[in-house]
Every structure is written in C-alpha cells, then in structure tokens.
Design a protein around this motif. Structure first.
Motif, PDB file in Angstrom:
ATOM      1  N   VAL A   1      -1.512 -47.811 -36.184  1.00  0.00           N
ATOM      2  CA  VAL A   1      -0.728 -48.634 -37.030  1.00  0.00           C
ATOM      3  C   VAL A   1      -0.411 -47.920 -38.322  1.00  0.00           C
ATOM      4  CG1 VAL A   1      -1.107 -50.614 -38.535  1.00  0.00           C
ATOM      5  CG2 VAL A   1      -2.196 -50.830 -36.351  1.00  0.00           C
TER       6      VAL A   1
ATOM      7  N   GLU B   1       3.627 -61.899 -35.312  1.00  0.00           N
ATOM      8  CA  GLU B   1       2.358 -61.690 -34.542  1.00  0.00           C
ATOM      9  C   GLU B   1       2.827 -62.010 -32.788  1.00  0.00           C
ATOM     10  OE1 GLU B   1      -1.089 -63.883 -35.574  1.00  0.00           O
ATOM     11  OE2 GLU B   1      -1.532 -62.519 -36.914  1.00  0.00           O
TER      12      GLU B   1
ATOM     13  N   TYR C   1      11.102 -51.912 -32.378  1.00  0.00           N
ATOM     14  CA  TYR C   1       9.971 -52.623 -32.599  1.00  0.00           C
ATOM     15  C   TYR C   1       8.822 -52.492 -31.485  1.00  0.00           C
ATOM     16  CZ  TYR C   1      10.330 -56.280 -28.859  1.00  0.00           C
ATOM     17  OH  TYR C   1      10.564 -56.828 -27.577  1.00  0.00           O
TER      18      TYR C   1
ATOM     19  N   THR D   1       4.618 -54.034 -30.480  1.00  0.00           N
ATOM     20  CA  THR D   1       3.543 -54.929 -30.564  1.00  0.00           C
ATOM     21  C   THR D   1       2.150 -54.005 -30.464  1.00  0.00           C
ATOM     22  OG1 THR D   1       3.227 -55.579 -28.418  1.00  0.00           O
ATOM     23  CG2 THR D   1       4.579 -57.090 -29.926  1.00  0.00           C
TER      24      THR D   1
ATOM     25  N   GLU E   1      -1.760 -59.597 -30.976  1.00  0.00           N
ATOM     26  CA  GLU E   1      -1.214 -58.305 -31.416  1.00  0.00           C
ATOM     27  C   GLU E   1      -0.222 -58.496 -32.796  1.00  0.00           C
ATOM     28  OE1 GLU E   1       0.069 -55.401 -28.255  1.00  0.00           O
ATOM     29  OE2 GLU E   1       0.429 -57.500 -27.248  1.00  0.00           O
ATOM     30  N   ASP E   2      -0.075 -57.541 -33.643  1.00  0.00           N
ATOM     31  CA  ASP E   2       0.739 -57.393 -34.802  1.00  0.00           C
ATOM     32  C   ASP E   2       2.083 -57.021 -34.240  1.00  0.00           C
ATOM     33  OD1 ASP E   2      -1.089 -58.207 -36.631  1.00  0.00           O
ATOM     34  OD2 ASP E   2      -1.488 -56.185 -37.241  1.00  0.00           O
TER      35      ASP E   2
ATOM     36  N   PRO F   1      -4.212 -54.767 -34.171  1.00  0.00           N
ATOM     37  CA  PRO F   1      -4.867 -54.343 -35.460  1.00  0.00           C
ATOM     38  C   PRO F   1      -5.980 -53.292 -35.205  1.00  0.00           C
ATOM     39  CG  PRO F   1      -4.378 -56.570 -35.417  1.00  0.00           C
ATOM     40  CD  PRO F   1      -4.552 -56.221 -34.199  1.00  0.00           C
TER      41      PRO F   1
ATOM     42  N   THR G   1       7.393 -63.752 -29.648  1.00  0.00           N
ATOM     43  CA  THR G   1       6.704 -63.450 -31.045  1.00  0.00           C
ATOM     44  C   THR G   1       6.774 -64.561 -31.899  1.00  0.00           C
ATOM     45  OG1 THR G   1       8.672 -62.662 -32.015  1.00  0.00           O
ATOM     46  CG2 THR G   1       7.471 -60.973 -30.812  1.00  0.00           C
TER      47      THR G   1
ATOM     48  N   SER H   1       3.274 -47.232 -39.858  1.00  0.00           N
ATOM     49  CA  SER H   1       3.563 -47.434 -41.202  1.00  0.00           C
ATOM     50  C   SER H   1       4.178 -46.381 -42.000  1.00  0.00           C
ATOM     51  CB  SER H   1       2.158 -48.115 -41.994  1.00  0.00           C
ATOM     52  OG  SER H   1       1.773 -49.159 -41.115  1.00  0.00           O
TER      53      SER H   1
ATOM     54  N   LYS I   1       4.789 -55.003 -40.476  1.00  0.00           N
ATOM     55  CA  LYS I   1       4.424 -56.223 -39.693  1.00  0.00           C
ATOM     56  C   LYS I   1       5.173 -57.391 -40.199  1.00  0.00           C
ATOM     57  CE  LYS I   1       0.579 -59.422 -38.837  1.00  0.00           C
ATOM     58  NZ  LYS I   1      -0.600 -59.726 -38.983  1.00  0.00           N
TER      59      LYS I   1
ATOM     60  N   MET J   1       5.481 -55.030 -35.353  1.00  0.00           N
ATOM     61  CA  MET J   1       5.901 -54.083 -36.282  1.00  0.00           C
ATOM     62  C   MET J   1       7.503 -53.626 -35.976  1.00  0.00           C
ATOM     63  SD  MET J   1       2.543 -51.987 -36.885  1.00  0.00           S
ATOM     64  CE  MET J   1       3.157 -51.281 -38.518  1.00  0.00           C
TER      65      MET J   1
END
Length: 355
Positions: free
Chosen positions: A125, A138, A114, A116, A147-148, A119, A69, A129, A135, A150
């Motif tokens: 997402v 990436e 975590y 990935t 991918e984000d 978006p 990442t 959240s 986030k 998170m």
C-alpha cells in the motif's frame, strides 16, 4: 540472480511456495491461475538463484466500468494490476514492477491503473501510494475481509516529479545531456541495456531495480541542476569502435535532488543518502568520500528508455552536439529535445506540456 522474464502462466510452477500467501488471501487462486494458463495469459516472473519464484506481476487491460467495486468505477480505458507480489529482500524489486506497470500503461494509452489490495499488506500500500495511487473504494473479497480499491490516474498532472512519474513536464525545468560511462550505465538503467550487452549484466540489486537513481560526478555545471530538470542520458563509447557509432543516447530522466558531498556530516550520512540507489559500492563511496573527486550527487527518476538509440553521429548530423566538444554535460534547447524525442521514439503520452 536471474533477470525479470515475461512468461505464460502455463510455464510457471503453481506449486511454488511463493504462491501460498495468495492462496490464503484468495481461496479460488489456483483455479484462477489454471484458467489463465489455459488461455496462454502472460505475467512478469522473477526467479531467485535456487529457481524459486521471487516476484510475480500480472497486468490486464480493461475497457468499460468496474462493477464489482463500491462505488462502481465509471467507464474508462484501464490497466488492472491483477496480481502483484514480491518476496521482500531489500533490493527495491517492487519499484521495478511498478515501472513495468507504468510502461504498459503508457504503451496502451490507458486513462488509469487500478488494483485491489488488502490493507494488511502495508508495504505494498505504501509503495503504491508513493507513486500516486489513491484509495477510491472497496471490493468485497471472497474471504471475510474487503480489499481497498486504489487508482492511479494517467491523465491528471499533479506537478510533482514522483507523483507524475513516469510522465515529465518539459515546460518547467531545463534540459541537459548527461554522459555516463558504460560500466555504470547498464547497472543503473537496466531497461536501457544495449542489444549487444549480455543479459546477465542486469542483476537483482537495488540500483538496477529502483525507479530512483543516485549518480556521483565531477562534471562542471552539474552542481547547478535543480528538481524538475530533464536529463538525456548519453552512454559513452565502450572503446570497441569509433565513438561516432558507439556513443548513444539511451534514456530520459528527471532530477529529484542535487547534493554536494561536502554537505554530509560524515560518511555514514553519505552512505544513507546513496544506498540503495547508487551503482557505487560502499568501498567506492568511501574512496569518493576521502578524495572528494566526484563532489556532485544527482538523484533522479528513470522515466523512459529510447526505443531507438541515437548515436553521436546522429546527434552531430542534426546539430545537437558539436563534433569538437566532449558531450559530458551540456544544455539542450526545446528544438533539440524534440528531435531526440521524435527520433528516439519517446511516447507522446509521457510528455507533459510539450513545446
């Protein structure tokens, strides 16, 4: 609907159309899946009535840094959400998979979780959240887009009932026993189902799957509940034996909001508030609206199921409840709550600011 099951990859049909979108997002998905099958990895799987896959959750404990990442995640004990997908059909099943993720994180004592996620998966997402995932970077995907990354901390305390979920702060709110009748209890709190209840009693419906619950009651005193108060759920006897043995403490919940039925302008407003978190049907809610028999609406989070149920007899023996008083809604002090936590096997990692 069938209940959520934990299965080895090798017992899941990779050719199910459910996995087509994952193949599209991840060109190496099939090969990855088969590798997991060979080493007998497990995942949570949910099937629809036709036998097709409707939900899939794969979790993987990790220890160390995460080097693929940007930026690199520093060394920590983590739980990775390797795969998370749900077919949307309005039953809050995604929340149930989030709860399973947190259950594993608590049991493993990880520092953070975590995942990935692309978006473009806006609903996922937003769901992540809502429960404190943010986030932090990436990851370059095998496809053309990134991918984000998170992350959800399992150590930080944010001072919010939802963002700290499933942990709860016992230093802020008051503590109460709240009785719920058996016919409503298991539908509302599926992970607190008793061993002698049939497995098909838990359905794929919103109030079973959701982290958030709405319950209507007429018990005096419940109208004074406030956000952050701790609820110790007491499943009353089913009448098949003495309450001394069949009434049990099953769950720990935290109050989010309390409303009076008279505060709603009309029935549609009441219905919007309750759905999809209430065990009561629209017809039942309409009756409650007409009769105002259960004026207090409690919205709460479902944080933990006790590993060992405590019977009414256990509570009497330890001076937690009075044998001559109905334990419908009653306050608890810190000492009594600690006894319930200890004997019920509540994980210490769930309790913020223990007394």
């Amino acid at each position: 609907m069938k209940d959520l099951k934990r299965l080895q990859f090798c017992h899941v049909n990779l050719e199910d159309a459910f996995f087509d979108s994952l193949r599209s997002d991840y060109p190496g998905f099939d090969a990855w899946f088969r590798r997991k099958a060979l080493i007998k990895e497990e995942a949570y799987v949910f099937y629809n009535m036709d036998g097709g896959v409707d939900g899939f959750l794969y979790l993987k404990p990790e220890d160390g840094s995460v080097a693929d990442t940007t930026p690199v995640l520093p060394p920590a004990k983590r739980l990775k959400i390797g795969t998370f997908k749900v077919n949307p059909h309005g039953t809050r099943f995604g929340e149930r998979l989030i709860k399973k993720t947190f259950d594993h994180a608590v049991a493993l004592g990880v520092d953070e979780i975590y995942v990935t996620v692309f978006p473009k998966h806006i609903a996922l997402v937003e769901l992540l959240s809502k429960y404190g995932f943010v986030k932090v970077g990436e990851k370059k995907s095998s496809s053309s887009s990134s991918e984000d990354v998170m992350v959800r901390s399992c150590r930080a305390v944010l001072g919010d009932v939802v963002l700290d979920y499933p942990r709860f702060d016992v230093s802020i709110g008051r503590k109460y026993i709240l009785a719920i009748y058996p016919e409503w209890h298991t539908r509302l709190l599926p992970d607190s189902k008793l061993n002698n209840e049939p497995p098909d009693i838990v359905k794929d419906i919103s109030h079973s799957n959701s982290i958030h619950k709405v319950y209507l009651t007429g018990m005096r005193g419940t109208e004074s509940l406030e956000r952050g108060d701790i609820l110790v759920v007491y499943r009353t006897s089913d009448g098949k034996g003495a309450a001394h043995f069949r009434s049990v403490i099953t769950s720990i919940c935290v109050v989010e909001e309390v409303r009076n039925i008279f505060s709603f302008a009309n029935f549609n407003a009441l219905l919007e508030f309750c759905a999809p978190y209430s065990v009561f049907t629209e017809k039942e809610l309409a009756k409650f609206w007409r009769e105002r028999r259960y004026p207090t609406l409690i919205r709460f989070t479902y944080n933990a199921a006790l590993k060992k149920r405590l019977t009414r007899g256990d509570l009497i023996d330890r001076n937690i409840i009075d044998p001559d008083v109905y334990a419908g809604f009653m306050p608890l002090n810190d000492h009594q709550l600690n006894i319930i936590f200890r004997l019920g096997g509540i994980d210490e990692g769930l309790v913020i600011n223990p007394s």
